[in-house]
Write an enzyme that holds these catalytic residues in place. Structure first.
Site, PDB file in Angstrom:
ATOM      1  N   LYS A  75     -80.142  63.180  87.140  1.00 44.55           N
ATOM      2  CA  LYS A  75     -79.148  62.369  87.837  1.00 44.55           C
ATOM      3  C   LYS A  75     -77.782  62.640  87.220  1.00 44.55           C
ATOM      4  O   LYS A  75     -77.654  62.712  85.988  1.00 44.55           O
ATOM      5  CB  LYS A  75     -79.516  60.884  87.719  1.00 44.55           C
ATOM      6  CG  LYS A  75     -78.579  59.944  88.479  1.00 44.55           C
ATOM      7  CD  LYS A  75     -79.040  58.497  88.365  1.00 44.55           C
ATOM      8  CE  LYS A  75     -78.097  57.554  89.106  1.00 44.55           C
ATOM      9  NZ  LYS A  75     -78.548  56.148  89.046  1.00 44.55           N
ATOM     10  N   SER A 150     -79.086  53.650  93.257  1.00 45.63           N
ATOM     11  CA  SER A 150     -78.110  54.722  93.221  1.00 45.63           C
ATOM     12  C   SER A 150     -78.705  56.093  92.898  1.00 45.63           C
ATOM     13  O   SER A 150     -78.007  57.106  92.983  1.00 45.63           O
ATOM     14  CB  SER A 150     -77.051  54.389  92.159  1.00 45.63           C
ATOM     15  OG  SER A 150     -77.634  54.287  90.865  1.00 45.63           O
ATOM     16  N   SER A 174     -81.991  50.681  90.631  1.00 52.45           N
ATOM     17  CA  SER A 174     -81.600  52.019  91.078  1.00 52.45           C
ATOM     18  C   SER A 174     -82.596  53.133  90.791  1.00 52.45           C
ATOM     19  O   SER A 174     -82.353  54.274  91.160  1.00 52.45           O
ATOM     20  CB  SER A 174     -80.240  52.391  90.484  1.00 52.45           C
ATOM     21  OG  SER A 174     -79.215  51.657  91.105  1.00 52.45           O
TER      22      SER A 174
END
Length: 496
Positions: A75, A150, A174
């Site tokens: 990420k 996210s 998330s």
């Protein structure tokens, strides 16, 4: 090759059925062919193949780490030396970190090969991956739908088999919500279990890194490498290292029946997680999963988490307050976006931040600044912290009568791209079942357990499993038992 688990891929490497370089090339080709999903924001084949060559050398010399040669995507909230580290923001669009985040460094030390950086909501603020400066990510199961956020780029990458595993972060859901929306497995460990050093901060008392992969067994392998004390992170917890795979495939209780491996397990079902607002198709999938657990020997126990409905206002006071402080460092002076034209220093600050931050980040900075301001701190921030403690106490009361808590990871399946962009409050409400877990600092995970109905028949549903502090190994055991009895986690989107 891309249908294999991490364990199967490592076995293939050990048997010389493929090399780490060949494996990396295979995934790089898949990433290139799936650019329309927008799951990745930065790929550098040269860097990836250099790491793969080093892994092959280590494997040949017998010096390989436990995850040597296995590919992973990171990420883009974790800083990485060599790859850009943007946090999904124009503010950091060209930022190159001089060091690796601890999570990245530990996985690299275990021998993993970085495939690239995945798309995300800007500074991890969002539930749909539509808040990225690099455009929205599409859900591989239904490209008209969001992949969650996210960590939406990570969930989409794993679901589309562009990577066998990915890192994510979870501040209010998330990891768990995008894992649910994309039909993958993801775990948020106990707060402090995984180092935040080198993780671009959103809300420091909530942020926690964790793995996303196809299965609980794969997540356990990844957590073995990711977790552990880090003196460079003041919130890192000093605990002995654990083997998170140690309970996998074993009975819950000593001497348990192989046909009922979870006999003795008490599953708490909060009434608040099954009330109004839960979509019928999600409820049906969760109910079916719970029946599977009963068939495996578990007992369902009613529990209550009475402050669940307060988790949204509490979170959206605390998280923006911390974000407004953390993001004050982005001023156009030392690093990040700087406005091209400005009158003076103050004007440079103003224009750099106005141009560099997106609308959702600006909204949360404004809210956070307001609740921390003189005259409102006691009324909002202090009150929110008091309720946060009560939420944590409610969980401890519930755990007196159960071993794990289960419920939906999200009240609905993934929604259409653009469906909630004009109403941020509706987006916030989608996190109702995950926020309280984060506020309490507890570990939680999402496991694929079915699909929606009707028009949503291609959109996955995730079962949330919540454990008490430091119970990750037991949670992974519970999830793994379900995955041994079902095949939701190995199903793939059409065309994969």
């Amino acid at each position: 090759m891309h249908a294999k688990s991490l364990t199967e891929l490592r076995a293939a490497l050990d048997a010389k059925e493929c090399s780490a370089v060949e494996l990396a090339q295979h995934y790089l080709k898949r990433i290139d062919a799936a650019r329309d999903l927008n799951a990745f924001v930065h790929v550098d084949a040269e860097l990836t193949l250099a790491q793969a060559k080093a892994a092959d050398a280590a494997l040949a010399n017998g010096e390989a780490g436990p995850l040597a040669g296995l590919p992973i995507a990171h990420k883009d909230v974790f800083v990485t030396r060599g790859w850009r580290s943007t946090a999904g923001s124009k503010m950091l669009a060209n930022y190159a970190s001089p060091f690796d985040a601890t999570v990245v460094a530990r996985l690299s030390a275990a021998g993993m090969v970085t495939l690239g950086k995945t798309n995300m909501d800007e500074f991890a603020m969002g539930s749909s991956n539509e808040n990225s400066a690099f455009g929205p990510v599409k859900n591989p199961w239904d490209t008209s739908a969001v992949p969650g956020g996210s960590s939406g780029g990570s969930s989409a990458a794993v679901a589309a088999r562009l990577a066998p595993a990915a890192t994510g972060t979870d501040t209010g859901g998330s990891i768990r919500q995008p894992a649910s929306f994309a039909g993958v497995t993801g775990i948020k460990p106990t707060y402090g279990r995984v180092s935040r050093y080198g993780m671009i901060a959103f809300a420091s008392s909530l942020d926690q890194g964790g793995p996303m992969a196809r299965s609980a067994a794969d997540c356990a392998l990844l957590l073995n490498a990711m977790a552990g004390f880090d003196e460079r992170d003041s919130t890192s917890l000093e605990r002995a290292d654990e083997d998170y795979t140690r309970h996998l495939g074993k009975a819950w209780a000593a001497g348990g029946d192989a046909g009922k491996p979870l006999a003795g397990l008490r599953i708490g079902l909060p009434a608040e997680y099954f009330g109004a607002g839960l979509a019928d198709d999600v409820r049906a999938a969760i109910d079916a999963a719970l029946k599977t657990y009963e068939a495996l020997g578990a007992t369902l126990v009613p529990v209550s988490l009475p402050k669940t409905e307060l988790s949204i206002p509490v979170y959206y006071v605390i998280a923006p307050a911390e974000a407004s402080s953390n993001l004050s460092r982005f001023d156009g002076v030392r690093y990040g976006h700087r406005a091209a034209e400005y009158r003076d220093l103050l004007d440079m600050y103003k224009k750099s931040r106005a141009e560099g931050f997106g609308p959702e980040v600006k909204r949360r900075i404004l809210v956070g600044t307001y609740v921390l301001s003189h005259g409102y701190y006691d009324a909002y921030y202090l009150q929110a912290q008091k309720i946060r403690r009560i939420i944590a106490q409610d969980f401890q009361e519930a755990f007196k009568s159960c071993d794990v808590i289960m419920g939906p990871a999200s009240p609905t399946v993934a929604w259409d791209i653009g469906a909630k962009g004009d109403d941020p409050v509706q987006m916030y409400l989608a996190d109702i079942y995950t926020l309280s877990v984060s506020l309490a600092g507890l570990p939680g995970m999402s496991v694929p357990c079915g699909f929606g109905a009707g028009a949503n028949a291609k959109r996955p549903v995730g079962l949330q499993i919540i454990g008490n502090y430091f119970d990750e190994a037991r949670m992974l055991q519970v999830a793994d038992a379900f995955q041994r009895a079902t095949d939701w986690h190995v199903q793939e989107p059409a065309g994969v």
